[in-house]
Enzyme design. Sequence first.
Site, short mmCIF file in Angstrom:
data_model
loop_
_atom_site.label_atom_id
_atom_site.label_comp_id
_atom_site.label_asym_id
_atom_site.label_seq_id
_atom_site.Cartn_x
_atom_site.Cartn_y
_atom_site.Cartn_z
N SER A 8 0.84 -1.08 0.01
CA SER A 8 -0.25 0.37 -0.05
C SER A 8 0.79 1.31 -0.05
CB SER A 8 -0.92 0.17 1.24
OG SER A 8 -1.90 0.79 0.95
N ASP A 36 10.57 4.71 -10.13
CA ASP A 36 10.28 5.01 -11.21
C ASP A 36 10.97 6.35 -11.76
OD1 ASP A 36 8.96 2.82 -11.57
OD2 ASP A 36 6.96 3.49 -11.85
N LYS A 47 -0.51 -4.02 -3.27
CA LYS A 47 -1.85 -3.68 -3.00
C LYS A 47 -1.95 -2.10 -3.75
CE LYS A 47 -5.15 -2.25 0.63
NZ LYS A 47 -5.20 -0.74 0.32
#
Length: 482
Positions: free
Chosen positions: A356, A367, A381
Amino acid sequence: MTETNLEEKKLEEENQDNGRNEGLEKEKEDRKENGREGRSRFWKGALAGSLVTAFVVLAAVGMAAGIWIMGRQTQETRQAVLPEPEGEYGLDMGRLAPKLGYMQQLIDQYYLFDEDEERENPEDWIYTGYVYSLQDPYSTYYTAEEYESVQESSNGEYCGIGVQVSQNVNTGIITVIRVFKDSPADKAGMRPGDVITGVGDVDAAGMDLSILVSDHIKGEEGTEVTVTVFRESIEDSLDLTMTREIVENPTVEYDLLEDNVGYISISAFEEVTGDQFKTAADSLLGKGAKSLIIDLRNNGGGVVTASTDIADYLLPDGKTIVSFKGKGVDDSVKITEDGHQVDVPIILLVNGESASASEVLTGALKDNGWATVVGTKTFGKGIAQGIFDLPDGSALKLTTAYYYVPSGECIHEVGIEPDLLVELDEGLESMIEIPREQDNQLKAAMDVAVNGLEEAEKRVEESAAALEAEDGAEEGTAEEGQ
């Protein structure tokens, strides 16, 4: 069956052997005992099939507050009370009320056992069952009392037993993933990997984690609670009785390691975590840290804004942190904008329990090329929940949106792959506190911090090859001795 037939059957049963009536209470007790034995068999059977994959599918369904005692939080966004819906409901309300009324009449007239006068409001069970029909483990109905308990704020201090747990979204199994040192749970002998099957007389199977925590595990200081756990290593259940006490555990801990490597551990994301992290990072950098290791292992998430605040603090302005897309809510994108960035190498430590909000931070840094990820694949999640207040003080928690990491990928049920795959050495996962000199994942992260990813990869590969050769030699010796 008509009411006339029911009356005839009732008269027929009353004319049967009187001994049957005298044995009803014993039968009731036997049924309860058989239920307990059945649950025991269920847990043993379920564990055999599901513990192997438990750490892959554990979900972040813990409380939004008081998470230190019991584990992981959901990623929640509070919503205002909605206006009265227009149009038809999903239920036929005209048919529902008469049917329920008729069922109550049958219960009043024919139900063998007396209804418990102290039982909970049956209407709440109807609401609970209705939400359960969504078959979404993250959507929950809270009674007014449960919601009040769940809303209790946490500043790292609470009264409980001192464990962090996770719940399997498929089986409902609740597993201990962390036991705080010198806590009541530690003193009672609870260990990571234990499966909680009951608290007192309450069966934990399938119960919403936040409700089990708030209503049964937490309690007043000085009171006792017995937690039943199944331990795979001994293939047996244990009743662990402990006395609740005030437990203090900050969300962020930090230290300056050798080679000027700063180490920051985040155990969960609370409202205070962002500020605690900034204090830790500033302190370590002020002491001369040349790199930072951020340990997110076993961090099931929590308040997503705490995660995005940390990402904003670390990344340059204008970078995408996360985006949300859902039904009935506005799509949104979180962009860094606080005017601050950290310009030292950053290494993230993650595992299958990193979920999460932990994955929001991991995805944002990875990224954007701002961190190297070490460990094992994260949980996966990639959905967010919203809490809707209801007029009577109760609340409804619903899954409302997917979230996407900056690459545009939704990592729900996928997870985030590490840049350097390092499995934790066997036997360490059940330790209350892993000594740093034995923590091979931390060693790999420090190697990346000091020598770079390529050199660390070589050493990990060499170590794996050496272990494989050693295992092969042992197998050869065993075969020769047969």
